[in-house]
Design a protein around this motif. Sequence first.
Motif, PDB file in Angstrom:
ATOM      1  N   ALA A  56       6.650  -3.203  -5.727  1.00 42.33           N
ATOM      2  CA  ALA A  56       7.763  -2.264  -5.703  1.00 42.33           C
ATOM      3  C   ALA A  56       7.715  -1.479  -4.395  1.00 42.33           C
ATOM      4  O   ALA A  56       6.645  -1.303  -3.812  1.00 42.33           O
ATOM      5  N   LYS A  57       8.888  -1.001  -3.980  1.00 41.24           N
ATOM      6  CA  LYS A  57       8.972  -0.267  -2.723  1.00 41.24           C
ATOM      7  C   LYS A  57       8.532   1.175  -2.887  1.00 41.24           C
ATOM      8  O   LYS A  57       8.764   1.791  -3.929  1.00 41.24           O
ATOM      9  N   GLY A  58       7.926   1.671  -1.828  1.00 43.40           N
ATOM     10  CA  GLY A  58       7.547   3.067  -1.788  1.00 43.40           C
ATOM     11  C   GLY A  58       8.506   3.870  -0.930  1.00 43.40           C
ATOM     12  O   GLY A  58       9.702   3.609  -0.897  1.00 43.40           O
ATOM     13  N   GLU A  59       7.957   4.838  -0.197  1.00 36.39           N
ATOM     14  CA  GLU A  59       8.777   5.731   0.629  1.00 36.39           C
ATOM     15  C   GLU A  59       9.220   5.089   1.940  1.00 36.39           C
ATOM     16  O   GLU A  59      10.310   5.375   2.441  1.00 36.39           O
ATOM     17  N   VAL A  60       8.349   4.258   2.521  1.00 39.39           N
ATOM     18  CA  VAL A  60       8.610   3.706   3.851  1.00 39.39           C
ATOM     19  C   VAL A  60       8.368   2.194   3.867  1.00 39.39           C
ATOM     20  O   VAL A  60       7.491   1.693   4.574  1.00 39.39           O
ATOM     21  N   PRO A  61       9.158   1.410   3.133  1.00 38.14           N
ATOM     22  CA  PRO A  61       8.877  -0.020   2.996  1.00 38.14           C
ATOM     23  C   PRO A  61       9.387  -0.904   4.140  1.00 38.14           C
ATOM     24  O   PRO A  61       8.948  -2.055   4.281  1.00 38.14           O
ATOM     25  N   ASP A  62      10.303  -0.382   4.963  1.00 43.15           N
ATOM     26  CA  ASP A  62      10.952  -1.222   5.968  1.00 43.15           C
ATOM     27  C   ASP A  62       9.952  -1.740   6.995  1.00 43.15           C
ATOM     28  O   ASP A  62       9.163  -0.987   7.548  1.00 43.15           O
ATOM     29  N   GLY A  63      10.045  -3.050   7.271  1.00 40.71           N
ATOM     30  CA  GLY A  63       9.165  -3.667   8.258  1.00 40.71           C
ATOM     31  C   GLY A  63       7.888  -4.221   7.661  1.00 40.71           C
ATOM     32  O   GLY A  63       7.078  -4.804   8.383  1.00 40.71           O
ATOM     33  N   TYR A  64       7.728  -4.047   6.344  1.00 39.63           N
ATOM     34  CA  TYR A  64       6.513  -4.516   5.659  1.00 39.63           C
ATOM     35  C   TYR A  64       6.887  -5.405   4.471  1.00 39.63           C
ATOM     36  O   TYR A  64       7.906  -5.187   3.824  1.00 39.63           O
ATOM     37  N   ASN A  65       6.027  -6.372   4.184  1.00 46.33           N
ATOM     38  CA  ASN A  65       6.158  -7.114   2.936  1.00 46.33           C
ATOM     39  C   ASN A  65       4.792  -7.151   2.265  1.00 46.33           C
ATOM     40  O   ASN A  65       3.765  -6.962   2.914  1.00 46.33           O
ATOM     41  N   VAL A  66       4.799  -7.348   0.948  1.00 42.61           N
ATOM     42  CA  VAL A  66       3.559  -7.338   0.188  1.00 42.61           C
ATOM     43  C   VAL A  66       3.568  -8.473  -0.817  1.00 42.61           C
ATOM     44  O   VAL A  66       4.621  -8.997  -1.176  1.00 42.61           O
ATOM     45  N   SER A  67       2.361  -8.836  -1.246  1.00 43.94           N
ATOM     46  CA  SER A  67       2.243  -9.806  -2.324  1.00 43.94           C
ATOM     47  C   SER A  67       1.021  -9.495  -3.163  1.00 43.94           C
ATOM     48  O   SER A  67      -0.001  -9.016  -2.646  1.00 43.94           O
ATOM     49  N   ARG A  68       1.131  -9.776  -4.450  1.00 46.33           N
ATOM     50  CA  ARG A  68       0.032  -9.538  -5.397  1.00 46.33           C
ATOM     51  C   ARG A  68      -0.075 -10.793  -6.275  1.00 46.33           C
ATOM     52  O   ARG A  68       0.241 -10.796  -7.449  1.00 46.33           O
ATOM     53  N   LEU A  69      -0.541 -11.853  -5.654  1.00 43.30           N
ATOM     54  CA  LEU A  69      -0.651 -13.123  -6.369  1.00 43.30           C
ATOM     55  C   LEU A  69      -1.856 -13.129  -7.311  1.00 43.30           C
ATOM     56  O   LEU A  69      -1.838 -13.785  -8.357  1.00 43.30           O
ATOM     57  N   LYS A  70      -2.898 -12.410  -6.943  1.00 41.35           N
ATOM     58  CA  LYS A  70      -4.075 -12.272  -7.800  1.00 41.35           C
ATOM     59  C   LYS A  70      -4.283 -10.797  -8.096  1.00 41.35           C
ATOM     60  O   LYS A  70      -4.022  -9.949  -7.233  1.00 41.35           O
ATOM     61  N   LYS A  71      -4.764 -10.507  -9.257  1.00 42.31           N
ATOM     62  CA  LYS A  71      -4.914  -9.113  -9.679  1.00 42.31           C
ATOM     63  C   LYS A  71      -5.786  -8.324  -8.719  1.00 42.31           C
ATOM     64  O   LYS A  71      -5.537  -7.153  -8.456  1.00 42.31           O
ATOM     65  N   GLN A  72      -6.805  -8.961  -8.168  1.00 39.66           N
ATOM     66  CA  GLN A  72      -7.764  -8.220  -7.361  1.00 39.66           C
ATOM     67  C   GLN A  72      -7.323  -8.028  -5.915  1.00 39.66           C
ATOM     68  O   GLN A  72      -7.951  -7.260  -5.187  1.00 39.66           O
ATOM     69  N   ASN A  73      -6.255  -8.710  -5.498  1.00 35.99           N
ATOM     70  CA  ASN A  73      -5.860  -8.656  -4.087  1.00 35.99           C
ATOM     71  C   ASN A  73      -4.435  -8.144  -3.914  1.00 35.99           C
ATOM     72  O   ASN A  73      -3.519  -8.524  -4.659  1.00 35.99           O
ATOM     73  N   PHE A  74      -4.261  -7.328  -2.892  1.00 38.23           N
ATOM     74  CA  PHE A  74      -2.926  -6.814  -2.556  1.00 38.23           C
ATOM     75  C   PHE A  74      -2.779  -6.951  -1.039  1.00 38.23           C
ATOM     76  O   PHE A  74      -3.521  -6.322  -0.300  1.00 38.23           O
TER      77      PHE A  74
END
Lengths: 113, 110
Positions: A56-74
């Motif tokens: 989910a997006k926070g306050e300043v998400p522009d220019g960044y992407n994220v993934s949480r394919l495994k519970k232990q890694n972000f």
Amino acid sequence: NAGVTQTPKFRVLKTGQSMTLLCAQDMNHEYMYWYRQDPGMGLRLIHYSVGEGTTAKGEVPDGYNVSRLKKQNFLLGLESAAPSQTSVYFCASSGQGWYGELFFGEGSRLTVL
Amino acid sequence: RKEVEQDPGPFNVPEGATVAFNCTYSNSASQSFFWYRQDCRKEPKLLMSVYSSGNEDGRFTAQLNRASQYISLLIRDSKLSDSATYLCVVNLGNTGKLIFGQGTTLQVKP
């Protein structure tokens, strides 16, 4: 007692390059967060995740992407780095959602030239 | 207006003084409130959770005022080792977003 581990700890990039910051936690926490901190400012939320496969997006998400394919890694990705993304990045995890303590990694210092 | 606001200070106080910080939040549905301490741009560490009834841990007292939408941190008998940046954290409404204030810098002088 690893807790929350961030890699790399330091990185210098040129404008336009891409990179990924890895956050790994060994506490089986559901919630994970990425923040950035700039001089004279508090931490600003970039993205967060409330469980494996969610982001989910926070306050300043522009220019960044994220993934949480495994519970232990972000993972936090910068597709095309800009000098404005020069910052210290902190990852955190929580085992009790927004009611619980945030456990932080030591931070990753990123410089974009 | 920022969701969570703090006076950045710095607060310069002598050893033994009592000092208080406030933190205001804008979302009346917020449910979780914390104070964190950060030393020299290292990772923040939890100082205290803030409960509706208020809570105390040694020289530190935290209070929540829902009507006026602020939390406070009181430090009694300040020590040199209390010098740090104090960050308030509030969850945004009924979401998992944990938002930090700008931080308040405290310098305790001998």
